[in-house]
Structure formats: C-alpha cells, structure tokens
Design a protein around this motif. Sequence first.
Motif, PDB file in Angstrom:
ATOM      1  N   ALA A 122       8.898  -5.115  -6.721  1.00  0.00           N
ATOM      2  CA  ALA A 122       9.295  -6.266  -5.891  1.00  0.00           C
ATOM      3  C   ALA A 122      10.464  -5.914  -4.981  1.00  0.00           C
ATOM      4  O   ALA A 122      10.475  -6.264  -3.790  1.00  0.00           O
ATOM      5  CB  ALA A 122       9.658  -7.450  -6.782  1.00  0.00           C
ATOM      6  N   ASN A 123      11.441  -5.202  -5.512  1.00  0.00           N
ATOM      7  CA  ASN A 123      12.623  -4.837  -4.745  1.00  0.00           C
ATOM      8  C   ASN A 123      12.287  -3.869  -3.617  1.00  0.00           C
ATOM      9  O   ASN A 123      12.764  -4.025  -2.485  1.00  0.00           O
ATOM     10  CB  ASN A 123      13.670  -4.220  -5.675  1.00  0.00           C
ATOM     11  CG  ASN A 123      15.005  -4.073  -5.009  1.00  0.00           C
ATOM     12  OD1 ASN A 123      15.537  -5.016  -4.435  1.00  0.00           O
ATOM     13  ND2 ASN A 123      15.558  -2.872  -5.075  1.00  0.00           N
ATOM     14  N   THR A 124      11.453  -2.879  -3.901  1.00  0.00           N
ATOM     15  CA  THR A 124      11.094  -1.886  -2.888  1.00  0.00           C
ATOM     16  C   THR A 124      10.303  -2.529  -1.748  1.00  0.00           C
ATOM     17  O   THR A 124      10.600  -2.301  -0.565  1.00  0.00           O
ATOM     18  CB  THR A 124      10.280  -0.742  -3.523  1.00  0.00           C
ATOM     19  OG1 THR A 124      11.078  -0.145  -4.552  1.00  0.00           O
ATOM     20  CG2 THR A 124       9.904   0.303  -2.490  1.00  0.00           C
ATOM     21  N   ILE A 125       9.311  -3.344  -2.087  1.00  0.00           N
ATOM     22  CA  ILE A 125       8.502  -3.987  -1.047  1.00  0.00           C
ATOM     23  C   ILE A 125       9.356  -4.935  -0.216  1.00  0.00           C
ATOM     24  O   ILE A 125       9.272  -4.951   1.013  1.00  0.00           O
ATOM     25  CB  ILE A 125       7.283  -4.698  -1.674  1.00  0.00           C
ATOM     26  CG1 ILE A 125       6.327  -3.663  -2.279  1.00  0.00           C
ATOM     27  CG2 ILE A 125       6.559  -5.557  -0.634  1.00  0.00           C
ATOM     28  CD1 ILE A 125       5.220  -4.245  -3.141  1.00  0.00           C
ATOM     29  N   SER A 126      10.218  -5.723  -0.863  1.00  0.00           N
ATOM     30  CA  SER A 126      11.090  -6.647  -0.136  1.00  0.00           C
ATOM     31  C   SER A 126      12.115  -5.892   0.707  1.00  0.00           C
ATOM     32  O   SER A 126      12.420  -6.293   1.830  1.00  0.00           O
ATOM     33  CB  SER A 126      11.809  -7.581  -1.114  1.00  0.00           C
ATOM     34  OG  SER A 126      10.878  -8.365  -1.803  1.00  0.00           O
ATOM     35  N   ALA A 139       4.745   5.916  -4.964  1.00  0.00           N
ATOM     36  CA  ALA A 139       5.332   5.866  -6.302  1.00  0.00           C
ATOM     37  C   ALA A 139       4.307   6.079  -7.412  1.00  0.00           C
ATOM     38  O   ALA A 139       4.592   6.736  -8.409  1.00  0.00           O
ATOM     39  CB  ALA A 139       6.062   4.548  -6.511  1.00  0.00           C
ATOM     40  N   ALA A 140       3.121   5.502  -7.264  1.00  0.00           N
ATOM     41  CA  ALA A 140       2.106   5.612  -8.308  1.00  0.00           C
ATOM     42  C   ALA A 140       1.145   6.769  -8.055  1.00  0.00           C
ATOM     43  O   ALA A 140       0.213   6.983  -8.822  1.00  0.00           O
ATOM     44  CB  ALA A 140       1.335   4.304  -8.433  1.00  0.00           C
ATOM     45  N   ASN A 141       1.360   7.483  -6.966  1.00  0.00           N
ATOM     46  CA  ASN A 141       0.554   8.664  -6.616  1.00  0.00           C
ATOM     47  C   ASN A 141      -0.933   8.376  -6.493  1.00  0.00           C
ATOM     48  O   ASN A 141      -1.748   9.255  -6.707  1.00  0.00           O
ATOM     49  CB  ASN A 141       0.779   9.792  -7.631  1.00  0.00           C
ATOM     50  CG  ASN A 141       2.208  10.257  -7.633  1.00  0.00           C
ATOM     51  OD1 ASN A 141       2.797  10.470  -6.584  1.00  0.00           O
ATOM     52  ND2 ASN A 141       2.786  10.391  -8.820  1.00  0.00           N
ATOM     53  N   GLN A 142      -1.267   7.143  -6.194  1.00  0.00           N
ATOM     54  CA  GLN A 142      -2.660   6.784  -5.986  1.00  0.00           C
ATOM     55  C   GLN A 142      -2.691   5.481  -5.203  1.00  0.00           C
ATOM     56  O   GLN A 142      -2.072   4.497  -5.616  1.00  0.00           O
ATOM     57  CB  GLN A 142      -3.376   6.617  -7.320  1.00  0.00           C
ATOM     58  CG  GLN A 142      -4.861   6.437  -7.178  1.00  0.00           C
ATOM     59  CD  GLN A 142      -5.551   6.476  -8.529  1.00  0.00           C
ATOM     60  OE1 GLN A 142      -4.954   6.227  -9.564  1.00  0.00           O
ATOM     61  NE2 GLN A 142      -6.829   6.780  -8.521  1.00  0.00           N
ATOM     62  N   PRO A 143      -3.377   5.463  -4.080  1.00  0.00           N
ATOM     63  CA  PRO A 143      -3.367   4.250  -3.259  1.00  0.00           C
ATOM     64  C   PRO A 143      -4.009   3.056  -3.957  1.00  0.00           C
ATOM     65  O   PRO A 143      -4.873   3.211  -4.808  1.00  0.00           O
ATOM     66  CB  PRO A 143      -4.170   4.638  -2.012  1.00  0.00           C
ATOM     67  CG  PRO A 143      -4.803   5.938  -2.301  1.00  0.00           C
ATOM     68  CD  PRO A 143      -4.188   6.526  -3.527  1.00  0.00           C
ATOM     69  N   ALA A 144      -3.553   1.898  -3.577  1.00  0.00           N
ATOM     70  CA  ALA A 144      -4.138   0.635  -4.038  1.00  0.00           C
ATOM     71  C   ALA A 144      -4.913   0.043  -2.878  1.00  0.00           C
ATOM     72  O   ALA A 144      -4.599   0.273  -1.719  1.00  0.00           O
ATOM     73  CB  ALA A 144      -3.039  -0.327  -4.468  1.00  0.00           C
ATOM     74  N   SER A 145      -5.927  -0.733  -3.208  1.00  0.00           N
ATOM     75  CA  SER A 145      -6.598  -1.487  -2.159  1.00  0.00           C
ATOM     76  C   SER A 145      -6.034  -2.904  -2.197  1.00  0.00           C
ATOM     77  O   SER A 145      -5.701  -3.429  -3.258  1.00  0.00           O
ATOM     78  CB  SER A 145      -8.111  -1.483  -2.344  1.00  0.00           C
ATOM     79  OG  SER A 145      -8.456  -2.117  -3.546  1.00  0.00           O
ATOM     80  N   THR A 165       0.836  -1.209   0.000  1.00  0.00           N
ATOM     81  CA  THR A 165       0.000   0.000   0.000  1.00  0.00           C
ATOM     82  C   THR A 165       0.865   1.252   0.000  1.00  0.00           C
ATOM     83  O   THR A 165       0.543   2.226  -0.692  1.00  0.00           O
ATOM     84  CB  THR A 165      -0.992   0.010   1.177  1.00  0.00           C
ATOM     85  OG1 THR A 165      -0.278  -0.118   2.406  1.00  0.00           O
ATOM     86  CG2 THR A 165      -2.008  -1.107   1.064  1.00  0.00           C
ATOM     87  N   ASN A 166       1.972   1.242   0.731  1.00  0.00           N
ATOM     88  CA  ASN A 166       2.872   2.395   0.753  1.00  0.00           C
ATOM     89  C   ASN A 166       3.494   2.640  -0.615  1.00  0.00           C
ATOM     90  O   ASN A 166       3.629   3.783  -1.046  1.00  0.00           O
ATOM     91  CB  ASN A 166       3.981   2.218   1.792  1.00  0.00           C
ATOM     92  CG  ASN A 166       3.472   2.310   3.212  1.00  0.00           C
ATOM     93  OD1 ASN A 166       2.391   2.839   3.460  1.00  0.00           O
ATOM     94  ND2 ASN A 166       4.235   1.797   4.148  1.00  0.00           N
ATOM     95  N   TYR A 167       3.871   1.562  -1.304  1.00  0.00           N
ATOM     96  CA  TYR A 167       4.485   1.724  -2.616  1.00  0.00           C
ATOM     97  C   TYR A 167       3.528   2.442  -3.574  1.00  0.00           C
ATOM     98  O   TYR A 167       3.892   3.409  -4.228  1.00  0.00           O
ATOM     99  CB  TYR A 167       4.906   0.376  -3.223  1.00  0.00           C
ATOM    100  CG  TYR A 167       5.563   0.600  -4.564  1.00  0.00           C
ATOM    101  CD1 TYR A 167       6.923   0.859  -4.638  1.00  0.00           C
ATOM    102  CD2 TYR A 167       4.823   0.633  -5.736  1.00  0.00           C
ATOM    103  CE1 TYR A 167       7.529   1.127  -5.857  1.00  0.00           C
ATOM    104  CE2 TYR A 167       5.420   0.901  -6.956  1.00  0.00           C
ATOM    105  CZ  TYR A 167       6.768   1.148  -7.008  1.00  0.00           C
ATOM    106  OH  TYR A 167       7.360   1.435  -8.209  1.00  0.00           O
ATOM    107  N   PHE A 168       2.304   1.959  -3.660  1.00  0.00           N
ATOM    108  CA  PHE A 168       1.357   2.545  -4.610  1.00  0.00           C
ATOM    109  C   PHE A 168       0.999   3.981  -4.237  1.00  0.00           C
ATOM    110  O   PHE A 168       0.897   4.841  -5.107  1.00  0.00           O
ATOM    111  CB  PHE A 168       0.104   1.675  -4.741  1.00  0.00           C
ATOM    112  CG  PHE A 168       0.304   0.525  -5.671  1.00  0.00           C
ATOM    113  CD1 PHE A 168      -0.015   0.641  -7.009  1.00  0.00           C
ATOM    114  CD2 PHE A 168       0.843  -0.667  -5.220  1.00  0.00           C
ATOM    115  CE1 PHE A 168       0.200  -0.414  -7.897  1.00  0.00           C
ATOM    116  CE2 PHE A 168       1.068  -1.727  -6.086  1.00  0.00           C
ATOM    117  CZ  PHE A 168       0.748  -1.599  -7.425  1.00  0.00           C
TER     118      PHE A 168
END
Length: 149
Positions: free
Chosen positions: A92-96, A21-27, A15-18
């Motif tokens: 994948a790298n950022t989340i890990s 980085a993507a400027n919009q939260p993911a569910s 959730t933090n990544y999206f």
Amino acid sequence: MMTKVELETFVEGTTNYFATAANQPASVGSPYIVQEGRPTVQEFTGLISIAGKRRGIVYFTASRPMLTVMLMRMGETELTQENMCDLVGEVANTISGNARRDFGKDFMISVPTVVAGEPEKIVTPDNTRSFVIPINWRSHSAQLVVCLE
C-alpha cells in the motif's frame, strides 16, 4: 471524482510493484466503482490515509495464501503474521508513494495502518466513491481500493 488518467496511476503502480518486488507480473482487471456498501476486505489490509488537495484512503487487501507466496518469492523464510502485516503495509505504501509522484507534493500520504481481519475497522470517507482495482497474481486475487475526493 477520479479521472481515468488518475486511476491509471494506481493501476501502473500495482503492476510495477508485482513485476519488481514479487519478481512476477500481476494482471489487473478492469477497475470498477462500488455501487453500494463497502468494498471487499480480505484477511490482511494495508491502509494509507491521503490528505492535501485530495483526501481519502488507498488500501491493498489480500489473503494469507497470496501473501505467503509473495513472501516466499521475495526470499523470506519466516512466514509469520507479522511479516504478512509488514508486506500489505509495504504494498500500500509503495503504490501510494509512487502515485504521489504523479499527483504532486499536495498528495500527502500517511504511514501504513495494517488491519488483520476486522473489516469493520476499514472506513471509507463519506460522499466518495470507492474504485476497486482487481489484482490477479499466480492463482491468487487481491484488490487495491482507491477512495479519494
């Protein structure tokens, strides 16, 4: 076997990544265990191998349309296969990498390996269960798969 708290580390990382980085939260849907066979693999997959006290893999898999929109939201104008491969590896790298903060220095992550198509190249470790974290962003879906002993 992963604990709920450990799994939550990956949910929060996603959730933090999206959001960042993507400027919009993911569910994020409810994580589940794959009972039989292998987890789903989409068109592009960024895979991180884990070594140390925990062993296994973490991978982010997404479709071309989702990655196209993500790249556009990030300001990228070249929507090439190479940029899509770079993006799934980065996710994948950022989340890990963020999970490493919670798991400690004995949670060693590899550089990302990227697979475009060819789901047979994604091999989960024997004798471990795969946890799938469903990700919904805009009208797209992806998965983060965590398979650790």
